[in-house]
Design a protein around this motif. Structure first.
Motif, PDB file in Angstrom:
ATOM      1  N   ARG A   1       0.844  -1.205   0.000  1.00 46.73           N
ATOM      2  CA  ARG A   1       0.000   0.000   0.000  1.00 46.73           C
ATOM      3  C   ARG A   1       0.866   1.237   0.000  1.00 46.73           C
ATOM      4  N   LYS A   2       0.341   2.294  -0.577  1.00 49.24           N
ATOM      5  CA  LYS A   2       1.115   3.536  -0.654  1.00 49.24           C
ATOM      6  C   LYS A   2       1.003   4.362   0.625  1.00 49.24           C
ATOM      7  N   TYR A   3       2.141   4.825   1.086  1.00 47.87           N
ATOM      8  CA  TYR A   3       2.237   5.755   2.226  1.00 47.87           C
ATOM      9  C   TYR A   3       2.916   7.018   1.731  1.00 47.87           C
ATOM     10  N   TRP A   4       2.697   8.121   2.477  1.00 50.29           N
ATOM     11  CA  TRP A   4       3.515   9.298   2.164  1.00 50.29           C
ATOM     12  C   TRP A   4       4.461   9.634   3.303  1.00 50.29           C
ATOM     13  N   ARG A   5       4.253   8.992   4.456  1.00 49.84           N
ATOM     14  CA  ARG A   5       5.133   9.307   5.582  1.00 49.84           C
ATOM     15  C   ARG A   5       4.898   8.296   6.697  1.00 49.84           C
ATOM     16  N   ILE A   6       5.984   7.978   7.409  1.00 48.96           N
ATOM     17  CA  ILE A   6       5.843   7.245   8.680  1.00 48.96           C
ATOM     18  C   ILE A   6       6.622   8.048   9.713  1.00 48.96           C
ATOM     19  N   ARG A   7       5.985   8.373  10.805  1.00 51.04           N
ATOM     20  CA  ARG A   7       6.584   9.358  11.720  1.00 51.04           C
ATOM     21  C   ARG A   7       6.182   9.075  13.150  1.00 51.04           C
ATOM     22  N   ALA A   8       7.047   9.491  14.088  1.00 51.42           N
ATOM     23  CA  ALA A   8       6.658   9.486  15.496  1.00 51.42           C
ATOM     24  C   ALA A   8       5.771  10.703  15.724  1.00 51.42           C
ATOM     25  N   SER A   9       4.758  10.562  16.576  1.00 51.80           N
ATOM     26  CA  SER A   9       3.828  11.669  16.811  1.00 51.80           C
ATOM     27  C   SER A   9       3.465  11.723  18.292  1.00 51.80           C
ATOM     28  N   ARG A  10       3.023  12.927  18.741  1.00 46.23           N
ATOM     29  CA  ARG A  10       2.750  13.102  20.170  1.00 46.23           C
ATOM     30  C   ARG A  10       1.353  12.656  20.573  1.00 46.23           C
ATOM     31  N   HIS A  11       0.475  12.418  19.590  1.00 43.44           N
ATOM     32  CA  HIS A  11      -0.898  12.029  19.935  1.00 43.44           C
ATOM     33  C   HIS A  11      -0.906  10.798  20.823  1.00 43.44           C
TER      34      HIS A  11
ATOM     35  N   VAL B   1      -1.233   7.372   5.132  1.00 39.10           N
ATOM     36  CA  VAL B   1      -1.440   6.667   3.866  1.00 39.10           C
ATOM     37  C   VAL B   1      -1.914   7.633   2.778  1.00 39.10           C
ATOM     38  N   VAL B   2      -1.673   7.238   1.548  1.00 40.77           N
ATOM     39  CA  VAL B   2      -2.056   8.053   0.384  1.00 40.77           C
ATOM     40  C   VAL B   2      -3.466   7.648  -0.067  1.00 40.77           C
ATOM     41  N   GLY B   3      -4.257   8.666  -0.448  1.00 41.75           N
ATOM     42  CA  GLY B   3      -5.543   8.384  -1.093  1.00 41.75           C
ATOM     43  C   GLY B   3      -6.700   8.355  -0.115  1.00 41.75           C
ATOM     44  N   CYS B   4      -7.789   8.988  -0.532  1.00 35.36           N
ATOM     45  CA  CYS B   4      -9.009   8.988   0.287  1.00 35.36           C
ATOM     46  C   CYS B   4     -10.217   9.008  -0.633  1.00 35.36           C
ATOM     47  N   ASN B   5     -11.358   8.620  -0.079  1.00 37.27           N
ATOM     48  CA  ASN B   5     -12.599   8.614  -0.859  1.00 37.27           C
ATOM     49  C   ASN B   5     -13.524   9.761  -0.478  1.00 37.27           C
ATOM     50  N   LEU B   6     -13.012  10.719   0.300  1.00 38.20           N
ATOM     51  CA  LEU B   6     -13.737  11.964   0.539  1.00 38.20           C
ATOM     52  C   LEU B   6     -12.849  13.121   0.083  1.00 38.20           C
ATOM     53  N   ARG B   7     -13.428  14.306   0.039  1.00 38.13           N
ATOM     54  CA  ARG B   7     -12.691  15.509  -0.355  1.00 38.13           C
ATOM     55  C   ARG B   7     -13.040  16.628   0.625  1.00 38.13           C
ATOM     56  N   CYS B   8     -12.703  16.400   1.900  1.00 38.56           N
ATOM     57  CA  CYS B   8     -13.110  17.343   2.948  1.00 38.56           C
ATOM     58  C   CYS B   8     -12.463  18.714   2.725  1.00 38.56           C
ATOM     59  N   ALA B   9     -13.266  19.750   2.907  1.00 37.16           N
ATOM     60  CA  ALA B   9     -12.786  21.118   2.671  1.00 37.16           C
ATOM     61  C   ALA B   9     -11.771  21.557   3.724  1.00 37.16           C
ATOM     62  N   PHE B  10     -11.677  20.813   4.843  1.00 35.50           N
ATOM     63  CA  PHE B  10     -10.749  21.173   5.925  1.00 35.50           C
ATOM     64  C   PHE B  10      -9.635  20.151   6.065  1.00 35.50           C
ATOM     65  N   CYS B  11      -9.431  19.311   5.045  1.00 40.96           N
ATOM     66  CA  CYS B  11      -8.478  18.191   5.171  1.00 40.96           C
ATOM     67  C   CYS B  11      -7.050  18.708   5.384  1.00 40.96           C
TER      68      CYS B  11
END
Ligand code: SF4
Length: 254
Positions: free
Chosen positions: A25-35, A44-54
């Motif tokens: 599968r396509k990724y654009w980044r793998i990173r450590a995060s604080r969440h 991951v790359v690609g989505c099936n929505l087009r949210c205006a705040f993405c």
């Protein structure tokens, strides 16, 4: 403008970001995060929505960038990216290319990781993914993009009927014995509609199961420069948003 069918779009995006041979599968980044007190995130790359705040629109709306990883390669990259035992897949939409995500979750949970799937839930709600296929130990966070069909269509570009799939995904997880708070939760994006729409939506959720509201996580629009750029192109003004340093902005206050 005609609304988009997010199930058809999911099929098209899947053909662009997922290789069935090897379940890469396509990724654009793998990173450590604080969440979540520290975790490693696979974006991951690609989505099936087009949210205006993405916040990830450069990669969610466009399948060209990125690199392929098999589940084994993704697990190795996640292990190298940070010391955390919590991994998550996030935006784009990680249920696209589901065999990859399922295999990766199996691998990581088997190695003692907690695994969070951050999803818009449409493929779970649509019957393309049966909750029985969700590995135990995977925590599912369903990000509900709007409190009604009307606001959903406005902010995601997808047809209003698809909003029902977000709600249906929550119902299906409950029916399959997933427990809110322990196995999954609804995360609701705030600020895309007036408050009364949220009140009605929370009543609807409580009518399904009060625990959906008790365990709900608020999700905020953050006014990063690239998010503001997208919102302005789409003519979308949130009712409520946060600045990158945590300040609260309400519609009309700027
Ligand atoms: S569902 Fe998430 S990744 Fe997809 S367009 Fe919306 S905000 Fe972006």
């Amino acid at each position: 403008m005609a609304c988009l069918d997010p199930l058809r779009l999911a099929s098209r995006v899947e053909s662009e970001v997922y290789e069935p041979d090897g379940r890469a599968r396509k990724y654009w980044r793998i990173r450590a995060s604080r969440h979540y007190g520290g975790n490693v995130a696979g974006d991951v790359v690609g989505c099936n929505l087009r949210c205006a705040f993405c916040w990830a629109w450069r990669y969610a709306f466009n399948a060209r960038p990125g690199f392929y990883l098999t589940p084994r390669e993704a697990a190795a990259r996640i292990a190298r990216a940070g010391p955390y035992r919590l991994a998550r897949l996030t935006g784009g939409e990680p249920t696209i290319g589901w065999p990859h995500t399922r295999a990766l979750a199996d691998m990581l949970v088997g190695r003692g990781y907690e695994f969070v799937l951050e999803t818009n839930g449409l493929l779970i709600g649509s019957d393309r993914i049966d909750p029985g296929e969700i590995p135990r130990g995977m925590f599912v966070r369903i990000s509900v993009k709007a409190p009604s069909k009307e606001s959903f269509e406005k902010v995601t570009g997808a047809c209003g009927w698809a909003w029902d799939l977000q709600v249906r995904a929550l119902e299906k997880l409950l029916e399959a014995g997933f427990e809110p708070g322990r196995d999954f939760r609804a995360a609701v994006v705030l600020g895309v509609a007036p408050e009364r729409e949220y009140s009605l939506f929370f009543e609807k959720l409580a009518g399904i199961d009060a625990r959906l509201v008790e365990t709900m996580e608020p999700e905020y629009i953050v006014l990063y420069r690239h998010v503001v750029e997208l919102m302005s192109r789409r003519g979308f003004k949130p009712y409520l948003a946060l600045t990158p340093d945590g300040g609260v902005v309400r519609r009309g206050s700027r």
